[in-house]
Structures are given as structure tokens and as C-alpha cells.
Design a protein around this motif. Structure first.
Motif, PDB file in Angstrom:
ATOM      1  N   VAL A 159       7.276  24.998   0.981  1.00 20.68           N
ATOM      2  CA  VAL A 159       8.590  25.585   1.279  1.00 20.68           C
ATOM      3  C   VAL A 159       8.824  26.838   0.441  1.00 20.68           C
ATOM      4  CG1 VAL A 159      11.085  25.220   1.202  1.00 20.68           C
ATOM      5  CG2 VAL A 159       9.590  23.431   2.087  1.00 20.68           C
ATOM      6  N   GLN A 160       8.381  26.809  -0.809  1.00 23.37           N
ATOM      7  CA  GLN A 160       8.554  27.990  -1.649  1.00 23.37           C
ATOM      8  C   GLN A 160       7.726  29.159  -1.118  1.00 23.37           C
ATOM      9  OE1 GLN A 160      10.776  28.632  -3.755  1.00 23.37           O
ATOM     10  NE2 GLN A 160       9.999  30.655  -4.288  1.00 23.37           N
ATOM     11  N   THR A 161       6.519  28.868  -0.651  1.00 23.50           N
ATOM     12  CA  THR A 161       5.690  29.914  -0.053  1.00 23.50           C
ATOM     13  C   THR A 161       6.423  30.564   1.124  1.00 23.50           C
ATOM     14  OG1 THR A 161       3.629  28.809  -0.662  1.00 23.50           O
ATOM     15  CG2 THR A 161       3.519  30.370   1.169  1.00 23.50           C
ATOM     16  N   LEU A 162       7.032  29.716   1.948  1.00 21.49           N
ATOM     17  CA  LEU A 162       7.718  30.245   3.128  1.00 21.49           C
ATOM     18  C   LEU A 162       9.007  30.986   2.764  1.00 21.49           C
ATOM     19  CD1 LEU A 162       7.112  27.325   5.639  1.00 21.49           C
ATOM     20  CD2 LEU A 162       5.903  29.519   5.457  1.00 21.49           C
ATOM     21  N   ARG A 163       9.668  30.546   1.704  1.00 20.38           N
ATOM     22  CA  ARG A 163      10.874  31.254   1.259  1.00 20.38           C
ATOM     23  C   ARG A 163      10.527  32.674   0.818  1.00 20.38           C
ATOM     24  NH1 ARG A 163      13.544  26.354  -1.025  1.00 20.38           N
ATOM     25  NH2 ARG A 163      12.025  26.438  -2.687  1.00 20.38           N
ATOM     26  N   ASP A 164       9.347  32.793   0.188  1.00 16.62           N
ATOM     27  CA  ASP A 164       8.940  34.097  -0.342  1.00 16.62           C
ATOM     28  C   ASP A 164       8.334  35.002   0.725  1.00 16.62           C
ATOM     29  OD1 ASP A 164       9.764  33.368  -2.833  1.00 16.62           O
ATOM     30  OD2 ASP A 164       7.785  32.749  -3.541  1.00 16.62           O
ATOM     31  N   ALA A 165       7.979  34.420   1.870  1.00 18.27           N
ATOM     32  CA  ALA A 165       7.274  35.184   2.896  1.00 18.27           C
ATOM     33  C   ALA A 165       8.239  35.867   3.867  1.00 18.27           C
ATOM     34  CB  ALA A 165       6.325  34.272   3.661  1.00 18.27           C
ATOM     35  N   SER A 166       7.885  37.075   4.283  1.00 22.01           N
ATOM     36  CA  SER A 166       8.713  37.764   5.270  1.00 22.01           C
ATOM     37  C   SER A 166       8.122  37.591   6.670  1.00 22.01           C
ATOM     38  CB  SER A 166       8.838  39.246   4.927  1.00 22.01           C
ATOM     39  OG  SER A 166       7.555  39.805   4.719  1.00 22.01           O
ATOM     40  N   GLU A 167       6.869  37.152   6.724  1.00 22.00           N
ATOM     41  CA  GLU A 167       6.192  36.920   7.997  1.00 22.00           C
ATOM     42  C   GLU A 167       5.711  35.471   8.043  1.00 22.00           C
ATOM     43  OE1 GLU A 167       5.608  39.331  10.386  1.00 22.00           O
ATOM     44  OE2 GLU A 167       6.949  40.593   9.169  1.00 22.00           O
ATOM     45  N   PRO A 168       5.464  34.959   9.242  1.00 22.81           N
ATOM     46  CA  PRO A 168       4.883  33.614   9.344  1.00 22.81           C
ATOM     47  C   PRO A 168       3.571  33.528   8.562  1.00 22.81           C
ATOM     48  CG  PRO A 168       5.711  34.303  11.463  1.00 22.81           C
ATOM     49  CD  PRO A 168       5.838  35.500  10.556  1.00 22.81           C
TER      50      PRO A 168
END
Length: 302
Positions: free
Chosen positions: A247-256
Motif C-alpha cells: 500500500v505504501q508503494t502505491l501511495r508513493d506511485a503516480s502510475e500503476p
DNA sequence: TATACGTGGGG
DNA sequence: TCCCCAAGTAT
């Protein structure tokens, strides 16, 4: 359960309420001008998260989503991103669902009744009672971890409360609650504050306690806890840890993000299992090309 | 009733 | 460093 005389109860009330009047922390959701929505938000954020970490997030959320309607209109992914690192991000999803329920069922206003509050997603017995007391000034029985510990020490004379909440503890809290609505509401928060600042779990500051002279545990020489051992929370290598990483990875990501980049270096089977769970929980959404993002459309029901 | 569910600060 | 634990809820 030891029972207190009326006189003892009165003295306890006076001493703890006086202590609170002097030592309370000036938290923004304690301002008289704070809306019931602000109080509800603070209570959910504070579920298992220390207040010091809650405050900045609370300010940001109140600025971005000052009403239930505003939050209900936001995408779940943005809400999970704004949740940041408060922990247990499903709370962010539940908050948004609660906001939607408030709009649908209560005309956009946080309901005042215990049953209506309790029916909101993410709102359990504690939070419903806390909102009734702190947002509306009602006389409700608020029993959190602080109240449980303070009661265990002062009345039962033991270092800590039982592993899980018992009926007796709720009955005791009820018996200790002042009769007057406003005084009862303040009493609830005062006991919680005493537990948070003085009667702490680790290193209680009994020298600073306004009621040590009538505390059964202190008077008994602060005997060590003898009840059943509490299971510590496993962490290293658990699914919970991997879910947090994803979830943290996805929070930091602007793209899928591709599956392999979600939690680099982690066991693939575990990542797959966690991913499935997160998708089931509505915290992650699969998108085209075997990639993943925070939920952009609708979170899954259930 | 027991267990899953994040994260970070303090002792 | 490691362990405890924090304004709990849902199942």
C-alpha cells in the motif's frame, strides 16, 4: 469489583476533573467550535494511533474535506493516499463509507443517537460512545484502553485490565459516570487524558497523579500484573508487514505499478496472497496490463 | 472469544 | 536492538 461510596466517588470526580482542567492538551477537535464531523474524524484516526501522529493528518483532512459530503465525493484511492502512514488504512475506506452513509441516511449531518452512530462503517462501541459524548455532550459510557487501565488500577488494584473488554468493566465505568450530561462527557475525556498522560501503561507517573492517595493499585505498592499473558503482535515477515509495503508503494506511485515492483525482494507467493487480500478489501485495484493502483473507481462491497 | 489488521516512538 | 503499545473494529 470493589465498590466506592458516594463520597469517594464525588472526591474522585472532583480531583480528576480539576486535574483535567489544568493538564488537558489543547487538541483542535476539543475546541467548542469543532463540528461533530471533526470529532468523528478524530476518533476514527485515533483508533490504535497515537494522538501526536493524528493531529497533522486531522488538520489536513478537515481542510480538504470539511463535511461528510465532501469526503463522500472523493475517490477511495485519494482517501487512502491522504491517510498516509497512520496505519490500518482500511479505516480511511470505512470513513469514506461512513461519510456516504451520513449523506444518504442523515442528510449530511453526523447523527446524534448511539444506535445510528454505531451503524456507521468503522464505528464500534467505543467510537459511537465517544462521538455522543464529545460531539454532542451526551452522557454515554466511553470505555477505551485508557479508561480500562485507570479503572483497573484505581478500583481493582491491578496493574492492567483483562486482555479483552468485560461486562464488569463497562458496568464499573457506568457506575463511575457523573449523573449530569456535561459533567459526564468531561469525565470521560478526563479519565482518558489521565490514562494517556499520567496513568500510562509502561511507566506510570504516580507522583503526578491527582488520585494516587485513593488508588488501590498504588496503595498496594504497585504489584505486578498476574493475569493471562497478552499475545504480542507478530510483525516481521507477516502478511501485515507485506500489505503495508504494498500500500505504501502505491501511495508513493503516480502510475500503476507492476506486480514485481509492489514489494521488491519479498516472497512472491506471499505478495500474491497479500495482493488478493488487499483487492478483496478494496484497498488495491487491478488495472490493465497486470498492474495495480490504489482504488480509482468504486471499492468492492462487503 | 480470538485473531487479523499498520506504523512509529519510547523505554 | 528489541519489545511494547497506542481514544478499536470486524469477523
Amino acid at each position: 469489583m470493589r465498590s466506592l461510596s458516594t463520597a469517594d466517588r464525588g472526591a474522585l470526580h472532583r480531583e480528576i476533573l480539576q486535574w483535567y482542567a489544568v493538564h488537558l492538551r489543547p487538541l483542535p477537535w476539543r475546541e467548542a467550535s469543532c463540528s461533530p464531523w471533526g470529532v468523528l474524524l478524530s476518533e476514527v484516526m485515533a483508533q490504535q494511533t497515537p494522538l501526536a501522529r493524528v493531529e497533522p493528518a486531522w488538520r489536513e483532512w478537515m481542510s480538504r474535506w470539511p463535511t461528510p459530503a465532501a469526503l463522500a465525493a472523493e475517490s477511495p484511492g485519494e482517501v487512502v493516499r491522504a491517510w498516509g502512514r497512520l496505519g490500518y488504512p482500511r479505516r480511511a475506506l470505512r470513513l469514506r463509507e461512513a461519510a456516504a452513509a451520513i449523506v444518504e441516511r442523515h442528510g449530511g449531518e453526523v447523527p446524534r443517537g448511539l444506535d445510528e452512530l454505531r451503524a456507521l462503517p468503522g464505528v464500534g462501541d467505543y467510537t459511537a460512545a465517544a462521538v455522543a459524548a464529545f460531539a454532542f455532550g451526551d452522557r454515554s459510557v466511553v470505555v477505551d484502553t485508557n479508561v480500562r487501565r485507570v479503572q483497573a488500577r484505581i478500583v481493582d488494584g491491578v496493574a492492567q485490565a483483562a486482555p479483552s473488554l468485560t461486562r464488569a468493566e463497562v458496568a464499573l465505568a457506568e457506575s463511575l459516570l457523573p449523573a449530569d450530561d456535561a459533567e459526564a462527557a468531561t469525565w470521560n475525556v478526563a479519565v482518558m487524558e489521565l490514562g494517556a498522560l499520567v496513568c500510562t501503561a509502561r511507566a506510570p507517573r504516580c507522583e503526578e497523579c491527582p488520585v494516587s492517595a485513593r488508588c488501590a493499585w498504588f496503595l498496594a505498592g504497585r504489584p505486578a500484573y498476574e493475569g493471562p499473558v497478552r499475545r504480542g503482535q507478530a510483525w516481521h515477515g507477516t502478511d501485515r508487514q507485506v500489505r503495508g509495503i504494498i500500500v505504501q508503494t502505491l501511495r508513493d506511485a503516480s502510475e500503476p505499478v507492476a506486480r514485481g515492483d509492489l514489494a521488491p525482494g519479498r516472497d512472491e507467493a506471499q505478495v500474491d496472497r497479500c495482493l488478493a487480500g488487499l483487492i478483496e478489501d478494496g484497498l488495491v485495484e487491478p488495472v490493465a496490463g497486470e498492474r495495480f493502483s490504489l482504488p480509482r473507481i468504486e471499492e468492492r462491497a462487503g
